[in-house]
Design an enzyme around this catalytic site. Sequence first.
Site, mmCIF file in Angstrom:
data_model
loop_
_atom_site.group_PDB
_atom_site.id
_atom_site.type_symbol
_atom_site.label_atom_id
_atom_site.label_comp_id
_atom_site.label_asym_id
_atom_site.label_seq_id
_atom_site.Cartn_x
_atom_site.Cartn_y
_atom_site.Cartn_z
ATOM 1 N N HIS A 131 -13.690 -2.624 14.532
ATOM 2 C CA HIS A 131 -13.591 -1.212 14.146
ATOM 3 C C HIS A 131 -13.833 -0.351 15.382
ATOM 4 O O HIS A 131 -14.639 -0.709 16.253
ATOM 5 C CB HIS A 131 -14.644 -0.913 13.056
ATOM 6 C CG HIS A 131 -14.571 0.482 12.519
ATOM 7 N ND1 HIS A 131 -15.440 1.471 12.912
ATOM 8 C CD2 HIS A 131 -13.718 1.047 11.631
ATOM 9 C CE1 HIS A 131 -15.132 2.599 12.276
ATOM 10 N NE2 HIS A 131 -14.092 2.361 11.488
ATOM 11 N N HIS B 190 -8.119 3.157 -3.823
ATOM 12 C CA HIS B 190 -8.976 3.234 -2.631
ATOM 13 C C HIS B 190 -10.066 4.275 -2.908
ATOM 14 O O HIS B 190 -9.792 5.319 -3.487
ATOM 15 C CB HIS B 190 -8.175 3.696 -1.409
ATOM 16 C CG HIS B 190 -7.152 2.717 -0.942
ATOM 17 N ND1 HIS B 190 -6.759 2.635 0.373
ATOM 18 C CD2 HIS B 190 -6.435 1.764 -1.591
ATOM 19 C CE1 HIS B 190 -5.843 1.683 0.498
ATOM 20 N NE2 HIS B 190 -5.622 1.148 -0.680
ATOM 21 N N ALA C 169 -8.888 11.436 3.072
ATOM 22 C CA ALA C 169 -10.282 11.463 3.504
ATOM 23 C C ALA C 169 -11.023 12.697 2.983
ATOM 24 O O ALA C 169 -12.244 12.771 3.062
ATOM 25 C CB ALA C 169 -10.352 11.397 5.024
ATOM 26 N N ALA D 90 -19.551 1.518 3.851
ATOM 27 C CA ALA D 90 -18.846 0.980 2.682
ATOM 28 C C ALA D 90 -19.757 0.028 1.899
ATOM 29 O O ALA D 90 -19.689 -0.050 0.668
ATOM 30 C CB ALA D 90 -17.571 0.270 3.125
ATOM 31 N N ARG E 189 -15.615 3.279 3.596
ATOM 32 C CA ARG E 189 -16.473 4.373 4.032
ATOM 33 C C ARG E 189 -15.668 5.669 4.125
ATOM 34 O O ARG E 189 -16.116 6.733 3.715
ATOM 35 C CB ARG E 189 -17.070 4.063 5.415
ATOM 36 C CG ARG E 189 -18.073 5.096 5.866
ATOM 37 C CD ARG E 189 -18.351 5.023 7.339
ATOM 38 N NE ARG E 189 -17.221 5.456 8.131
ATOM 39 C CZ ARG E 189 -17.194 5.469 9.449
ATOM 40 N NH1 ARG E 189 -18.246 5.046 10.123
ATOM 41 N NH2 ARG E 189 -16.133 5.898 10.096
ATOM 42 N N ASP F 161 -13.009 8.099 6.845
ATOM 43 C CA ASP F 161 -13.182 8.668 8.188
ATOM 44 C C ASP F 161 -13.765 10.068 8.088
ATOM 45 O O ASP F 161 -13.558 10.766 7.102
ATOM 46 C CB ASP F 161 -11.839 8.700 8.919
ATOM 47 C CG ASP F 161 -11.484 7.319 9.448
ATOM 48 O OD1 ASP F 161 -12.403 6.623 9.946
ATOM 49 O OD2 ASP F 161 -10.309 6.938 9.354
ATOM 50 N N GLU G 69 0.859 -1.191 0.000
ATOM 51 C CA GLU G 69 0.000 0.000 0.000
ATOM 52 C C GLU G 69 0.894 1.240 0.000
ATOM 53 O O GLU G 69 1.889 1.285 0.712
ATOM 54 C CB GLU G 69 -0.895 0.000 1.245
ATOM 55 C CG GLU G 69 -1.800 1.212 1.318
ATOM 56 C CD GLU G 69 -2.860 1.074 2.387
ATOM 57 O OE1 GLU G 69 -3.583 0.050 2.399
ATOM 58 O OE2 GLU G 69 -2.964 1.997 3.216
HETATM 59 C C1 LIG Z 1 -6.832 -1.620 4.329
HETATM 60 C C2 LIG Z 1 -7.417 -0.253 4.678
HETATM 61 C C3 LIG Z 1 -7.212 0.810 3.807
HETATM 62 C C4 LIG Z 1 -7.766 2.072 4.090
HETATM 63 N N1 LIG Z 1 -7.570 3.109 3.201
HETATM 64 C C5 LIG Z 1 -8.150 4.305 3.423
HETATM 65 C C6 LIG Z 1 -8.045 5.375 2.466
HETATM 66 O O1 LIG Z 1 -7.376 5.252 1.436
HETATM 67 N N2 LIG Z 1 -8.689 6.545 2.735
HETATM 68 C C7 LIG Z 1 -9.440 6.719 3.868
HETATM 69 O O2 LIG Z 1 -10.018 7.802 4.034
HETATM 70 N N3 LIG Z 1 -9.556 5.742 4.801
HETATM 71 C C8 LIG Z 1 -8.934 4.537 4.604
HETATM 72 N N4 LIG Z 1 -9.081 3.533 5.524
HETATM 73 C C9 LIG Z 1 -9.769 3.814 6.785
HETATM 74 C C10 LIG Z 1 -11.294 3.553 6.730
HETATM 75 O O3 LIG Z 1 -11.893 4.457 5.844
HETATM 76 C C11 LIG Z 1 -11.817 3.739 8.152
HETATM 77 O O4 LIG Z 1 -11.358 2.722 8.980
HETATM 78 C C12 LIG Z 1 -13.310 3.944 8.300
HETATM 79 O O5 LIG Z 1 -13.551 4.382 9.643
HETATM 80 C C13 LIG Z 1 -14.142 2.687 8.107
HETATM 81 O O6 LIG Z 1 -14.151 2.308 6.797
HETATM 82 P P1 LIG Z 1 -14.873 0.926 6.345
HETATM 83 O O7 LIG Z 1 -14.824 0.929 4.885
HETATM 84 O O8 LIG Z 1 -14.316 -0.216 7.075
HETATM 85 O O9 LIG Z 1 -16.359 1.241 6.845
HETATM 86 P P2 LIG Z 1 -17.664 0.354 7.062
HETATM 87 O O10 LIG Z 1 -17.535 -1.009 6.508
HETATM 88 O O11 LIG Z 1 -18.795 1.192 6.589
HETATM 89 O O12 LIG Z 1 -17.713 0.233 8.650
HETATM 90 C C14 LIG Z 1 -17.588 1.389 9.476
HETATM 91 C C15 LIG Z 1 -18.312 1.173 10.801
HETATM 92 O O13 LIG Z 1 -19.715 1.090 10.559
HETATM 93 C C16 LIG Z 1 -20.241 -0.159 11.026
HETATM 94 N N5 LIG Z 1 -21.238 -0.579 10.042
HETATM 95 C C17 LIG Z 1 -20.983 -1.028 8.784
HETATM 96 N N6 LIG Z 1 -22.143 -1.292 8.146
HETATM 97 C C18 LIG Z 1 -23.147 -1.002 9.028
HETATM 98 C C19 LIG Z 1 -24.560 -1.056 8.969
HETATM 99 N N7 LIG Z 1 -25.184 -1.459 7.849
HETATM 100 N N8 LIG Z 1 -25.264 -0.667 10.068
HETATM 101 C C20 LIG Z 1 -24.631 -0.222 11.183
HETATM 102 N N9 LIG Z 1 -23.289 -0.163 11.295
HETATM 103 C C21 LIG Z 1 -22.570 -0.534 10.233
HETATM 104 C C22 LIG Z 1 -19.053 -1.091 11.123
HETATM 105 O O14 LIG Z 1 -19.251 -2.101 12.111
HETATM 106 C C23 LIG Z 1 -17.946 -0.127 11.525
HETATM 107 O O15 LIG Z 1 -17.959 0.135 12.897
HETATM 108 C C24 LIG Z 1 -8.517 2.275 5.291
HETATM 109 C C25 LIG Z 1 -8.689 1.197 6.183
HETATM 110 C C26 LIG Z 1 -8.152 -0.053 5.892
HETATM 111 C C27 LIG Z 1 -8.330 -1.196 6.862
#
Ligand SMILES: Cc1cc2nc3c(=O)[nH]c(=O)nc-3n(C[C@H](O)[C@H](O)[C@H](O)COP(=O)(O)OP(=O)(O)OC[C@H]3O[C@@H](n4cnc5c(N)ncnc54)[C@H](O)[C@@H]3O)c2cc1C
Length: 288
Positions: free
Chosen positions: A150, A78, A49, A124, A108, A110, A15
Amino acid sequence: MPTIDNQNRAIFSFEIFPPKRDMSMDTIYRTLDELTDLEPDFISVTCGAGGSADGSNRRTIEVASAIQNKYHRVGIAHLPCIHFTRNDVLTMLDELETNGVKKILALRGDRVPDLTPKEDFHHASDLVAFIREHAGDRFQIFAACYPEGHTEAPDLDTDIQNLRRKVDAGVDRLISQLFFDNEFFYEFLNKARKAGITVPVEAGIMPVTNKKQIERMVTLCGATLPRKFQRVLAKYESQPEALREAGIAFATEQIVDLLAHGVDGIHLYTMNNSYIARKISDSIRTLL
Ligand SMILES: Cc1cc2nc3c(=O)[nH]c(=O)nc-3n(C[C@H](O)[C@H](O)[C@H](O)COP(=O)(O)OP(=O)(O)OC[C@H]3O[C@@H](n4cnc5c(N)ncnc54)[C@H](O)[C@@H]3O)c2cc1C
């Protein structure tokens, strides 16, 4: 062009992050010259973000496209969705596809102070479903998972239930948040499999290079720092070279153990440091 599908060995990927908008692109191309030499299965490119508000997505698209077309490796873009509208996403998918980038890490994102999220996507899984609806199977979709849960989830089990919903929306592969204690990853994987999540899961590993960086990351993502790791940080914090080498040794040991457990892949958070990526790559290449 290598493919990551139908491999009967563990995937090894990197990455990187693109330079900020006011900085030259030269540095990232120098880094890519060195990283692509190591022949990773893919290189994923983060997206700030700020999304479209600060133009982060432009640089992500540019770098992911260069990985495909200039370096002839697999590039993944991403896409953190809360700061994009549906139309923004459609435009980006179009541009990525035109440039041969067919793999997306659907996120999703941050929340950022002073930036109100757009209303089109909340999780997401909304983005995953949207991509499937509009592009069918033309993109391979990756998503994030969290071995220690998370930070916003009430507990790991709830987070895994939400993960299952995300995977069911059309995710092909998962990449994990960084962790320093493999036991968290094994326990998470066990629970995820029991919850019916069957897609491959890559383990996210971040080699530590300096104490401040790691403290910031740990605060952001809530990863546990094991005692033996804290001892390394404490002993070498004022000796940058020694800390870097200790960080490489610690990450390599973690990876060897993960590979011995038959993990689907290792995703190295390189922090654009090709020296570290090379040292680790050289040590583990024959183990994949
Ligand atoms: C490998 C990796 C790469 C990353 N790269 C980036 C990047 O390039 N740019 C950036 O800005 N961030 C990045 N992030 C950070 C990421 O955007 C954050 O961790 C963000 O807070 C959560 O993203 P997610 O896609 O996991 O969200 P989600 O899958 O939407 O989950 C977020 C939270 O919502 C909860 N949730 C999910 N679906 C539901 C639902 N239907 N109802 C209720 N609760 C729900 C989950 O349990 C979790 O607590 C990265 C993270 C990782 C692990």
